[in-house]
Scaffold this active site. Structure first.
Site, short mmCIF file in Angstrom:
data_model
loop_
_atom_site.label_atom_id
_atom_site.label_comp_id
_atom_site.label_asym_id
_atom_site.label_seq_id
_atom_site.Cartn_x
_atom_site.Cartn_y
_atom_site.Cartn_z
N ASP A 119 0.83 -1.20 0.00
CA ASP A 119 0.00 0.00 0.00
C ASP A 119 0.87 1.26 0.00
OD1 ASP A 119 -2.33 1.53 -0.03
OD2 ASP A 119 -2.50 1.55 2.15
N HIS A 173 -3.21 0.74 11.77
CA HIS A 173 -3.00 -0.67 11.46
C HIS A 173 -1.51 -0.97 11.35
CE1 HIS A 173 -3.75 1.68 7.72
NE2 HIS A 173 -2.56 1.18 7.41
N ARG A 205 2.58 13.10 10.63
CA ARG A 205 1.30 13.01 9.93
C ARG A 205 0.57 11.77 10.46
NH1 ARG A 205 -0.40 9.59 6.02
NH2 ARG A 205 -1.89 10.28 4.43
N HIS A 248 0.36 12.13 -2.70
CA HIS A 248 0.55 10.75 -3.13
C HIS A 248 -0.79 10.07 -3.39
CE1 HIS A 248 -0.65 10.13 0.99
NE2 HIS A 248 -0.79 8.84 0.75
N ASP A 249 -1.87 10.66 -2.86
CA ASP A 249 -3.18 10.01 -2.89
C ASP A 249 -4.02 10.52 -4.06
OD1 ASP A 249 -4.88 8.11 -1.83
OD2 ASP A 249 -4.80 8.94 0.19
N GLN A 306 -3.27 -5.44 5.98
CA GLN A 306 -3.18 -4.36 6.96
C GLN A 306 -4.19 -4.62 8.08
OE1 GLN A 306 -3.71 -1.53 3.68
NE2 GLN A 306 -2.02 -0.32 4.52
N GLU A 338 -4.61 13.62 8.85
CA GLU A 338 -4.98 13.17 7.51
C GLU A 338 -6.38 12.58 7.61
OE1 GLU A 338 -5.23 10.13 4.15
OE2 GLU A 338 -5.26 9.78 6.29
N ASP A 368 -1.92 9.11 10.14
CA ASP A 368 -2.56 8.50 8.99
C ASP A 368 -3.91 7.90 9.37
OD1 ASP A 368 -2.52 7.37 6.23
OD2 ASP A 368 -2.47 5.47 7.33
N ARG A 376 -3.01 5.06 -8.48
CA ARG A 376 -2.35 6.21 -7.85
C ARG A 376 -0.87 6.28 -8.21
NH1 ARG A 376 -4.27 5.29 -1.76
NH2 ARG A 376 -3.62 3.20 -2.41
#
Length: 660
Positions: free
Chosen positions: A157, A200, A298, A406-407, A268, A342, A300, A531
């Site tokens: 991921d 996770h 950050r 990145h997303d 995950q 985020e 997540d 992505r």
């Protein structure tokens, strides 16, 4: 007196906090004594612990009071923080002191960020240190490195399936390389931001391995169920995050003979924060990461960290309490650390994570989405509607404004905002999806779908900034005018994110106008995730060619984009008006133009932006009343502007106006 509430009435919970602290402090004194810690170090920690204790106790008691072993975990959490502070370097403690005396340090106009994948940008951490002059030349003062810790082999991921929070992916370097990079960043006045993936772990993490081996204690670190009874009850109210990859939120594990909660990918495993041992264990990992020299963490996937039956298990009140508890521990053991949220969720939910006692800074996904929306529609009405009541933040906090990351791009505007303007939210998202995948007639964009769900119509968009803004199409058509318009679109968008209020963040490579990378499909580990199309490998030959072009007094598309962004960053860092968050919309009698004023400590700048490929007029009175003057200088073009007649803005024109 801790045991008295604000209204003067006894507060049993505050009394319990006071009693608990009274019991624990002697044990803490013994800890410092046994470890032969300097008195000053122990005193600083204890002072902050005492100051934060009422808040910390209330948060942890609210989350875990029904646990029989609550006070055991409370003590362990305290000692974890003490060990974290003990292991913090003198240089980081000195920086902590500076930031305690200047808590708004991250709100400066000098803060300009960049984000990158280490392997794609510089191959490894050692070579990344060699890029510091490049960051300085571009004007960056904050660099966010995408996940770089050890991950599972194969699909991980994009680095978000972490196997070990204390080990760097060996392909990138070592933990000592990371510490050295952080030291050199600090010497160069560049802040380091890393991800804290705390919802996770990977299925091959140490804890997960012990769970798979049958260790009940570690199975309780996750959500493990012997059959589908409980998972099916949860599934009734859960949504699917990656519906084209996998269905449902649980994965069967043959070895354990258990269903495991896996919100994102089957590898995950969601952590069970209903277990205080998980909070303590992740606190230890967080402080380890902080002590490598990280300035900003950050957080997540913050929306998903607490589960409750009968809900969608997103944005629960307990999720906020957990983050506030982590914040509290950082205040005690790493007080110079800042959290970045985020939360790519509804705008009303995004702001709930932002506060001095939760996440001090946050991504601004709504602004990002609506800037692209305004480019597609050539209208600023929905953008203005959102900015009018969604841009303000609590004191001591800041947005992180970005155009690409990145997303993917999700259209996270509020349907009620849209409805008030006569826009149907569902239909408008379908239009935007069609526009940015190039399917709408007249579209300039070259994006690709991400996670298209035909059953619901839900879809997000992948693509680099340049490809979405029209440069890829323009180069295909060999059309100089289209190329010029695409470059202007990019500069317009950057001009707003650099001036609207908050910390601007570039996804590095965009400063060169990098196009979609369609070769990602050649890598089996990436082929199923579109992505990767906007995560191209940095091409350093651009920089070399750029230097040659400058020497030859020549130019190129990439060079023009780089110089334009570099100039805007330099201008921002010399404008005190762009510090902080204060922003006011300026009434502009033109639906295609956005106008706002930035002001800070007596400094004032008027920003105007034309979202069309046509010239647009702005009434002179709008400029006079917005800028509080008759004569202005556009800081970008260095031209003087008078207001005796209407202002004519060039196609995709951007003006930063200071009164003369």
């Amino acid at each position: 007196m801790i045991g008295t509430s604000r209204n003067g009435q006894p507060d049993p919970l505050q009394t319990e906090a006071e009693i608990s602290l009274k019991r624990l402090l002697p044990r803490l004194d013994a800890f410092w004594s046994e470890d032969d810690i300097a008195c000053g170090l122990a005193r600083e920690f204890t002072q902050r612990l005492v100051a934060q204790w009422p808040r910390l106790f209330r948060l942890l008691f609210t989350l875990y009071h029904d646990r029989y072993d609550f006070f055991y975990h409370l003590e362990e959490i305290m000692f974890t923080a003490a060990r974290g502070w003990k292991q913090r370097s003198p240089e980081l403690r000195e920086q902590d002191d500076h930031r305690l005396n200047d808590p708004t340090w991250f709100q400066s106009e000098h803060m300009v960020g960049g984000a990158l994948y280490v392997d794609l940008f510089s191959e490894n951490l050692s070579k990344l240190r060699e890029c510091i002059p490049y960051f300085k030349d571009l004007g960056l003062t904050y660099v966010h490195l995408m996940p770089l810790f050890a991950v599972r082999p194969g699909d991980n991921d994009g680095g978000y399936a972490i196997s070990n929070y204390r080990s760097v992916d060996p392909r990138l370097g070592t933990i000592d390389d990371l510490r050295q990079l952080a030291d050199e960043f600090r010497e160069a006045d560049i802040c380091l931001c890393l991800d804290f993936v705390f919802n996770h772990t990977s299925d091959d993490h140490y804890w997960a391995q012990h769970a798979q081996a049958g260790d009940i204690e570690y199975q309780q670190y996750y959500y493990c169920f012997p059959d589908r009874t409980v998972p099916d009850q949860y599934e009734r109210t859960l949504r699917e995050i990656f519906p084209t990859v996998r269905r449902g939120n649980f994965t069967w594990h043959d070895g354990m003979q258990r269903w495991v909660w896996t919100t994102f990918n089957s590898f995950q495993w969601d952590l069970n924060y209903g277990n205080p041992a998980v909070f303590r264990a992740m606190l230890e990992e967080m402080l380890f990461i902080a002590n490598t020299g990280v300035d900003i963490l950050r957080l997540d996937a913050v929306a998903f960290i607490w589960k409750q039956m009968g809900t969608n298990c997103e944005n629960r009140p307990e999720a906020h309490q957990l983050i506030q508890a982590f914040n509290c521990m950082a205040e005690i053991a790493a007080p110079g650390l800042v959290f970045k949220s985020e939360a790519i969720v509804h705008p009303d939910e995004v702001v709930k994570y932002i506060g001095e006692e939760e996440c001090q800074i946050s991504y601004n996904p709504t602004l990002m989405a609506l800037l692209w929306e305004s480019l597609a529609t050539r209208s600023t009405q929905l953008l203005k509607k959102s900015l009018s009541h969604r841009h303000r933040l609590p004191h001591g906090t800041s947005w992180v404004n970005y155009l690409r990351c990145h997303d993917d791009i999700g259209w996270t505007f509020d349907d009620k905002d849209a409805a008030q303007l006569g826009i149907n939210g569902y239909n408008h998202r379908q239009f935007l999806n069609n526009f940015y995948t190039g399917q709408f007639p007249g579209s300039f964009a070259r994006g690709v779908p991400f996670q298209h769900n035909p059953a619901t119509g839900d879809m997000r968009i992948s693509g680099t900034l340049a490809s979405l803004a029209g440069l890829e199409q323009a180069i295909e058509f060999h059309d100089p005018k289209l190329i010029e318009m695409s470059v202007r679109r990019m500069c317009l968008l950057y001009g707003i994110t650099l001036s609207v209020g908050g910390i601007p963040l570039l996804y590095l490579g965009e400063e060169w106008g990098m196009l979609n990378d369609y070769d990602f499909v050649k890598d089996p580990a990436k082929a199923g995730d579109t992505r990767w199309i906007h995560r191209p490998k940095m091409k350093w030959e651009y920089l070399q060619n750029f230097k040659q072009e400058v020497d030859d007094q020549n130019g190129s598309i990439r060079g023009k984009i780089f110089r334009s962004i570099q100039k805007l960053i330099s201008l921002r860092k010399n404008l005190p008006s762009l510090a902080g968050q204060q922003m006011e919309l300026v009434p502009v009698d033109n639906p295609h133009v956005l106008g706002f004023v930035r002001h800070f400590e007596g400094n004032r700048t008027l920003v105007l932006a034309n979202f069309t490929e046509e010239e647009q007029r702005v009434p002179a009175n709008n400029v006079r009343t917005g800028g509080l003057g008759r004569f202005f200088q556009d800081l970008i073009s260095e031209q003087e502007i008078a207001t005796h007649e209407d202002l004519v803005m060039q196609p995709y024109g951007l003006l930063w106006l200071d009164r003369i």
